[in-house]
Motif scaffolding. Structure first.
Motif, short mmCIF file in Angstrom:
data_model
loop_
_atom_site.label_atom_id
_atom_site.label_comp_id
_atom_site.label_asym_id
_atom_site.label_seq_id
_atom_site.Cartn_x
_atom_site.Cartn_y
_atom_site.Cartn_z
N ASP A 13 0.83 -1.22 0.00
CA ASP A 13 0.00 0.00 0.00
C ASP A 13 0.87 1.26 0.00
O ASP A 13 0.53 2.26 -0.65
N GLU A 17 0.92 3.93 -3.09
CA GLU A 17 0.58 5.34 -2.87
C GLU A 17 1.71 6.24 -3.41
O GLU A 17 1.43 7.29 -4.02
N GLU A 39 -6.06 13.09 7.56
CA GLU A 39 -5.97 11.80 8.28
C GLU A 39 -5.37 11.99 9.67
O GLU A 39 -5.80 11.36 10.64
N THR A 40 -4.36 12.85 9.77
CA THR A 40 -3.75 13.12 11.08
C THR A 40 -4.77 13.78 12.00
O THR A 40 -4.93 13.39 13.16
N LYS A 42 -8.01 13.56 11.89
CA LYS A 42 -9.02 12.56 12.27
C LYS A 42 -8.52 11.68 13.39
O LYS A 42 -9.22 11.43 14.37
N LEU A 43 -7.29 11.22 13.25
CA LEU A 43 -6.71 10.32 14.25
C LEU A 43 -6.60 11.01 15.61
O LEU A 43 -6.92 10.44 16.65
N LEU A 267 0.70 8.70 4.37
CA LEU A 267 -0.74 8.58 4.12
C LEU A 267 -1.16 7.11 4.11
O LEU A 267 -2.16 6.74 4.72
N ALA A 268 -0.37 6.27 3.45
CA ALA A 268 -0.69 4.83 3.42
C ALA A 268 -0.53 4.22 4.82
O ALA A 268 -1.31 3.35 5.21
N LYS A 271 -3.41 5.35 7.65
CA LYS A 271 -4.73 4.72 7.48
C LYS A 271 -4.82 3.39 8.22
O LYS A 271 -5.90 2.95 8.56
N LYS A 272 -3.67 2.74 8.45
CA LYS A 272 -3.70 1.48 9.19
C LYS A 272 -2.99 1.58 10.54
O LYS A 272 -2.63 0.58 11.13
N TYR A 273 -2.82 2.82 11.02
CA TYR A 273 -2.03 3.02 12.24
C TYR A 273 -2.76 2.52 13.49
O TYR A 273 -2.26 1.65 14.20
#
Ligand SMILES: *Cc1c(COP(=O)(O)O)cnc(C)c1O
Length: 405
Positions: A13, A17, A39-40, A42-43, A267-268, A271-273
């Motif tokens: 992934d 990306e 994304e940051t 949101k987390l 970014l990739a 999303k799975k952090y």
């Protein structure tokens, strides 16, 4: 067995990306950086996040934004990576180093003793991903006696009316403190997306804005973004839009923007952090804890309590009753078995640049005591149980060798 210390997490992934970014033909600041900021945000559960090219430049940018400069003082822990203090020096201010507690984090008592009328900011550092004592730090800066000492200069200092708390959260993305995410625990927090950190863009940093009233964090974001790109009213991407060629330079800004091709890596990963990478780090941390808790010579690092959760960035093992040179000897023995280990950190007063400025490790006994017994073991999602057991065995054998001879 060859076990690296901290290889980056690069799966298909991440590769896809990055390749996608290259194929779009746009490689510097643009849509990928924006997506990483979102994304940051949101987390972390904060509304405004700005990405720049490193945590060091992020810290400099914030200190500069808060009007900190020549003659001002900023309180930092003696026990951190040097970037914390260098950022202060880069804006012309003086880093005031204070000692730490046994969780490796800055001592609030020592902060209190170091505050003067010249103190403009405090930079706590969440060492190894373990959040500092923010309840006490935040109440300290809001204490009426401490506020009376504060002498504001410029509109931002007047609006806040007190010492700024700028956390160097380079290690702590995903850590939790009393139900809140690291990134929301102080006025402003900075994550590092450097290659060895939990989330990486190869080089990068993220600024999380959480300033109280009367600040408008969205406005502050716009200002900082402008200042991170030469003070130019349009970034290169916006200029490519039809009729968008004309721009102005409205501030002598820095050039510290993050490129899209770098943002793509993070970014990739991000999303799975929370669901995957952080869970795997916790697995490794817990496996070490289980194995080392049986050894009376091992001191386990802070892990989690009911209210505080680490981001499991480092596994900072300490060895009971050992000298600095015995620790070095142990590291040599461990390295011989193919396991890469490290020390986090050499206290800043032991490094030449700070020694030459007059800082003396003798004034930071707890930093020295923790440093001299510390060995950081590999911790990352890719580590297997077999590797973890090998690392623990290597460490135990090294301890026995050093203690017997
Ligand atoms: C890595 C690190 C930094 C600097 O991060 P960069 O993104 O490399 O500038 C700052 N503080 C601490 C505690 C770090 O570990």
């Amino acid at each position: 067995m060859n076990i690296p210390f901290s290889p980056p997490f690069v799966d298909q992934d991440v590769i896809d990306e990055v390749v996608n970014t290259l194929e779009t033909g746009w490689i510097t600041t643009g849509p990928k950086v924006k997506a990483l900021e979102i994304e940051t945000a949101k987390l972390v559960e904060v509304n405004n996040v700005l990405c720049v090219n490193s945590a060091t430049s992020a810290l400099m940018l914030i200190l500069h934004w808060y009007g900190i400069g020549s003659g001002d003082e900023v309180i930092v822990p003696a026990y951190t990576y040097s970037a914390t203090a260098l950022a202060v020096m880069h804006v012309g201010a003086i880093p005031i180093m204070v000692d730490i507690e046994n969780d490796f984090n800055i001592s609030v008592q020592k902060i209190k003793a170091a505050i003067t009328s010249r103190t403009k900011a405090i930079m706590p550092v969440d060492i190894a991903g373990w959040p500092c004592n923010y309840n006490e730090i935040n109440s300290l800066v809001n204490d009426s006696e401490i506020k009376k000492l504060f002498t504001p200069k410029g509109v931002n200092q007047e609006n806040l009316g007190r010492i700024l708390v700028l956390s160097d959260a380079a290690h702590s993305i995903g850590a939790k403190y009393y139900g809140k995410q690291s990134g929301t625990l102080t006025d402003i927090s900075v994550f590092s997306y450097h290659a060895v950190k939990n989330v990486t863009t190869a080089e990068g940093g993220a600024i999380c804005l959480n300033l109280p009233e009367p600040f408008d964090n969205a406005e502050v974001y716009k200002t900082l973004r402008l200042w991170s790109l030469n003070g130019q009213t349009k970034d290169a991407y916006t200029k490519t839009q039809a009729g968008g060629w004309r721009y102005d330079i409205v501030y002598p800004g820095f050039k510290i923007n993050m490129p899209d091709v770098c943002a793509a890596i993070g970014l990739a990963q991000i999303k799975k952090y929370t669901q995957q990478l952080l869970v795997e780090r916790r697995r490794v941390f817990e496996a070490y804890n289980k194995l080392f808790s049986e050894k009376d010579w091992a001191i386990l690092p802070p892990f989690e309590t009911e209210y505080i959760k680490s981001s499991y960035h480092l596994y900072a093992l300490r060895i009971n009753s050992i000298t600095e040179s015995e620790r070095d000897g142990m590291m040599y023995e461990i390295a011989k078995t193919g396991v890469s280990v490290n020390v986090h950190f050499i206290p800043m007063p032991m490094l030449s640049v700070f020694k030459n400025m007059g800082y003396d490790i003798k004034e930071y006994p707890n930093s020295y005591a923790n440093y001299s017994r510390e060995i950081s073991l590999p911790i990352y999602p890719q580590l297997t149980q077999e590797q973890i057991e090998f690392i623990v065995l290597s460490t135990e054998q090294a301890f026995k060798q050093i203690k017997i001879f």
